[in-house]
Design a protein around this motif. Structure first.
Motif, PDB file in Angstrom:
ATOM      1  N   ALA A   1     -10.807  39.337 -32.763  1.00  0.00           N
ATOM      2  CA  ALA A   1     -11.347  39.124 -34.106  1.00  0.00           C
ATOM      3  C   ALA A   1     -12.505  40.081 -34.338  1.00  0.00           C
ATOM      4  CB  ALA A   1     -11.814  37.680 -34.252  1.00  0.00           C
ATOM      5  N   PRO A   2     -12.818  40.374 -35.598  1.00  0.00           N
ATOM      6  CA  PRO A   2     -13.923  41.292 -35.892  1.00  0.00           C
ATOM      7  C   PRO A   2     -15.221  40.846 -35.228  1.00  0.00           C
ATOM      8  CG  PRO A   2     -12.670  40.826 -37.872  1.00  0.00           C
ATOM      9  CD  PRO A   2     -12.135  39.911 -36.817  1.00  0.00           C
ATOM     10  N   GLY A   3     -15.842  41.748 -34.494  1.00  0.00           N
ATOM     11  CA  GLY A   3     -17.126  41.460 -33.871  1.00  0.00           C
ATOM     12  C   GLY A   3     -17.058  40.572 -32.636  1.00  0.00           C
ATOM     13  N   ARG A   4     -15.848  40.337 -32.147  1.00  0.00           N
ATOM     14  CA  ARG A   4     -15.708  39.455 -30.992  1.00  0.00           C
ATOM     15  C   ARG A   4     -14.942  40.159 -29.874  1.00  0.00           C
ATOM     16  NH1 ARG A   4     -14.365  33.335 -32.517  1.00  0.00           N
ATOM     17  NH2 ARG A   4     -15.089  33.192 -30.366  1.00  0.00           N
ATOM     18  N   GLU A   5     -15.051  39.598 -28.675  1.00  0.00           N
ATOM     19  CA  GLU A   5     -14.321  40.112 -27.536  1.00  0.00           C
ATOM     20  C   GLU A   5     -12.832  39.776 -27.664  1.00  0.00           C
ATOM     21  OE1 GLU A   5     -17.439  41.889 -25.886  1.00  0.00           O
ATOM     22  OE2 GLU A   5     -15.578  41.728 -24.735  1.00  0.00           O
ATOM     23  N   ARG A   6     -12.011  40.615 -27.045  1.00  0.00           N
ATOM     24  CA  ARG A   6     -10.589  40.316 -26.991  1.00  0.00           C
ATOM     25  C   ARG A   6     -10.387  39.055 -26.152  1.00  0.00           C
ATOM     26  NH1 ARG A   6      -6.808  45.430 -26.038  1.00  0.00           N
ATOM     27  NH2 ARG A   6      -8.215  46.064 -27.715  1.00  0.00           N
ATOM     28  N   GLU A   7      -9.497  38.157 -26.599  1.00  0.00           N
ATOM     29  CA  GLU A   7      -9.303  36.899 -25.890  1.00  0.00           C
ATOM     30  C   GLU A   7      -7.824  36.597 -25.673  1.00  0.00           C
ATOM     31  OE1 GLU A   7     -10.927  33.679 -28.201  1.00  0.00           O
ATOM     32  OE2 GLU A   7      -9.462  33.907 -29.805  1.00  0.00           O
ATOM     33  N   PHE A   8      -7.569  35.847 -24.620  1.00  0.00           N
ATOM     34  CA  PHE A   8      -6.224  35.424 -24.287  1.00  0.00           C
ATOM     35  C   PHE A   8      -5.720  34.407 -25.310  1.00  0.00           C
ATOM     36  CE2 PHE A   8      -2.699  34.102 -21.757  1.00  0.00           C
ATOM     37  CZ  PHE A   8      -2.639  32.721 -21.850  1.00  0.00           C
ATOM     38  N   VAL A   9      -4.422  34.516 -25.657  1.00  0.00           N
ATOM     39  CA  VAL A   9      -3.817  33.569 -26.582  1.00  0.00           C
ATOM     40  C   VAL A   9      -2.716  32.768 -25.886  1.00  0.00           C
ATOM     41  CG1 VAL A   9      -2.484  33.306 -28.714  1.00  0.00           C
ATOM     42  CG2 VAL A   9      -4.329  34.993 -28.592  1.00  0.00           C
ATOM     43  N   ALA A  10      -1.763  33.481 -25.263  1.00  0.00           N
ATOM     44  CA  ALA A  10      -0.621  32.800 -24.652  1.00  0.00           C
ATOM     45  C   ALA A  10       0.062  33.740 -23.682  1.00  0.00           C
ATOM     46  CB  ALA A  10       0.364  32.342 -25.719  1.00  0.00           C
ATOM     47  N   CYS A  11       0.790  33.159 -22.720  1.00  0.00           N
ATOM     48  CA  CYS A  11       1.600  33.975 -21.834  1.00  0.00           C
ATOM     49  C   CYS A  11       2.876  33.225 -21.476  1.00  0.00           C
ATOM     50  CB  CYS A  11       0.847  34.402 -20.579  1.00  0.00           C
ATOM     51  SG  CYS A  11       0.434  33.066 -19.460  1.00  0.00           S
ATOM     52  N   ILE A  12       3.865  33.985 -21.034  1.00  0.00           N
ATOM     53  CA  ILE A  12       5.160  33.424 -20.691  1.00  0.00           C
ATOM     54  C   ILE A  12       5.653  34.078 -19.406  1.00  0.00           C
ATOM     55  CG2 ILE A  12       6.374  35.097 -22.175  1.00  0.00           C
ATOM     56  CD1 ILE A  12       8.398  32.831 -22.789  1.00  0.00           C
ATOM     57  N   SER A  13       6.228  33.285 -18.532  1.00  0.00           N
ATOM     58  CA  SER A  13       6.683  33.795 -17.241  1.00  0.00           C
ATOM     59  C   SER A  13       7.922  34.669 -17.421  1.00  0.00           C
ATOM     60  CB  SER A  13       6.999  32.637 -16.302  1.00  0.00           C
ATOM     61  OG  SER A  13       7.991  31.790 -16.863  1.00  0.00           O
ATOM     62  N   GLY A  14       8.224  35.414 -16.372  1.00  0.00           N
ATOM     63  CA  GLY A  14       9.375  36.287 -16.395  1.00  0.00           C
ATOM     64  C   GLY A  14      10.689  35.539 -16.279  1.00  0.00           C
ATOM     65  N   ASP A  15      11.776  36.300 -16.327  1.00  0.00           N
ATOM     66  CA  ASP A  15      13.139  35.764 -16.265  1.00  0.00           C
ATOM     67  C   ASP A  15      13.384  34.817 -17.427  1.00  0.00           C
ATOM     68  OD1 ASP A  15      15.267  34.175 -13.742  1.00  0.00           O
ATOM     69  OD2 ASP A  15      15.695  35.538 -15.399  1.00  0.00           O
ATOM     70  N   GLY A  16      13.583  33.527 -17.198  1.00  0.00           N
ATOM     71  CA  GLY A  16      13.885  32.615 -18.284  1.00  0.00           C
ATOM     72  C   GLY A  16      12.696  32.141 -19.086  1.00  0.00           C
ATOM     73  N   GLY A  17      11.523  32.512 -18.681  1.00  0.00           N
ATOM     74  CA  GLY A  17      10.340  32.107 -19.436  1.00  0.00           C
ATOM     75  C   GLY A  17      10.079  30.617 -19.392  1.00  0.00           C
ATOM     76  N   ALA A  18      10.296  30.019 -18.229  1.00  0.00           N
ATOM     77  CA  ALA A  18      10.172  28.562 -18.132  1.00  0.00           C
ATOM     78  C   ALA A  18       8.736  28.072 -18.173  1.00  0.00           C
ATOM     79  CB  ALA A  18      10.845  28.085 -16.843  1.00  0.00           C
ATOM     80  N   THR A  19       7.797  28.947 -17.879  1.00  0.00           N
ATOM     81  CA  THR A  19       6.393  28.538 -17.804  1.00  0.00           C
ATOM     82  C   THR A  19       5.585  29.271 -18.859  1.00  0.00           C
ATOM     83  OG1 THR A  19       6.613  28.181 -15.421  1.00  0.00           O
ATOM     84  CG2 THR A  19       4.386  28.348 -16.313  1.00  0.00           C
ATOM     85  N   ASN A  20       4.851  28.506 -19.660  1.00  0.00           N
ATOM     86  CA  ASN A  20       3.992  29.070 -20.692  1.00  0.00           C
ATOM     87  C   ASN A  20       2.578  28.510 -20.540  1.00  0.00           C
ATOM     88  OD1 ASN A  20       6.430  30.007 -21.751  1.00  0.00           O
ATOM     89  ND2 ASN A  20       6.621  28.281 -23.131  1.00  0.00           N
ATOM     90  N   TYR A  21       1.608  29.310 -20.938  1.00  0.00           N
ATOM     91  CA  TYR A  21       0.228  28.859 -20.994  1.00  0.00           C
ATOM     92  C   TYR A  21      -0.352  29.263 -22.344  1.00  0.00           C
ATOM     93  CZ  TYR A  21       0.502  28.049 -15.968  1.00  0.00           C
ATOM     94  OH  TYR A  21       0.857  27.602 -14.728  1.00  0.00           O
ATOM     95  N   TYR A  22      -1.270  28.440 -22.841  1.00  0.00           N
ATOM     96  CA  TYR A  22      -1.884  28.693 -24.144  1.00  0.00           C
ATOM     97  C   TYR A  22      -3.384  28.484 -24.071  1.00  0.00           C
ATOM     98  CZ  TYR A  22       2.904  28.277 -25.865  1.00  0.00           C
ATOM     99  OH  TYR A  22       4.235  28.464 -26.077  1.00  0.00           O
ATOM    100  N   ALA A  23      -4.092  29.254 -24.863  1.00  0.00           N
ATOM    101  CA  ALA A  23      -5.512  28.986 -25.072  1.00  0.00           C
ATOM    102  C   ALA A  23      -5.652  27.650 -25.789  1.00  0.00           C
ATOM    103  CB  ALA A  23      -6.140  30.099 -25.896  1.00  0.00           C
ATOM    104  N   ASP A  24      -6.717  26.933 -25.488  1.00  0.00           N
ATOM    105  CA  ASP A  24      -6.925  25.632 -26.119  1.00  0.00           C
ATOM    106  C   ASP A  24      -6.961  25.742 -27.641  1.00  0.00           C
ATOM    107  OD1 ASP A  24      -9.166  24.320 -23.550  1.00  0.00           O
ATOM    108  OD2 ASP A  24      -6.984  24.356 -23.684  1.00  0.00           O
ATOM    109  N   SER A  25      -7.466  26.849 -28.144  1.00  0.00           N
ATOM    110  CA  SER A  25      -7.639  27.008 -29.593  1.00  0.00           C
ATOM    111  C   SER A  25      -6.311  27.105 -30.349  1.00  0.00           C
ATOM    112  CB  SER A  25      -8.473  28.251 -29.883  1.00  0.00           C
ATOM    113  OG  SER A  25      -7.855  29.403 -29.331  1.00  0.00           O
TER     114      SER A  25
END
Length: 115
Positions: free
Chosen positions: A39-63
């Protein structure tokens, strides 16, 4: 390695957008793929990720938990970020990232949440 993000735009609060990231130059199927935002004036932040292959595992930022969903299509070498119930504070440039090239960032796609 190349990552090309698209799908950004201007959307009203409460609206939805789906971002896409097309990958090339590495073994996409096994790569962990992530979305980040800055965001403007802010540090880059993690939003979400997905595991390889079938993508069975996901993680999200609380926001974004419960509002955003990450998915992947290995045949298309594409990772998606489905964004719902967008808020003003979701306004940012969104980037995708691959575990195969930790130092590489694409050009990003701009999301603006505004009336």
């Amino acid at each position: 390695v190349q990552l090309v993000e698209s799908g950004g735009g201007v959307v009203q609060p409460g609206g939805s957008l789906t971002l896409s990231c097309v990958a090339s130059g590495f073994n996409f199927r096994w790569a962990v793929m992530s979305w980040y935002r800055q965001a403007p004036g802010r540090e880059r932040e993690f939003v979400a990720c997905i595991s390889g292959d079938g993508g069975a595992t996901n993680y999200y930022a609380d926001s974004v938990k419960g509002r955003f969903a990450i998915s992947r299509d290995n045949a298309k070498k594409t990772v998606y970020l489905h964004m719902n119930s967008l808020k003003f504070e979701d306004t940012a440039v969104y980037y995708c990232k691959t575990s195969q090239a930790p130092d590489y960032w694409g050009q990003g796609t701009q999301v603006v949440v505004s009336y």
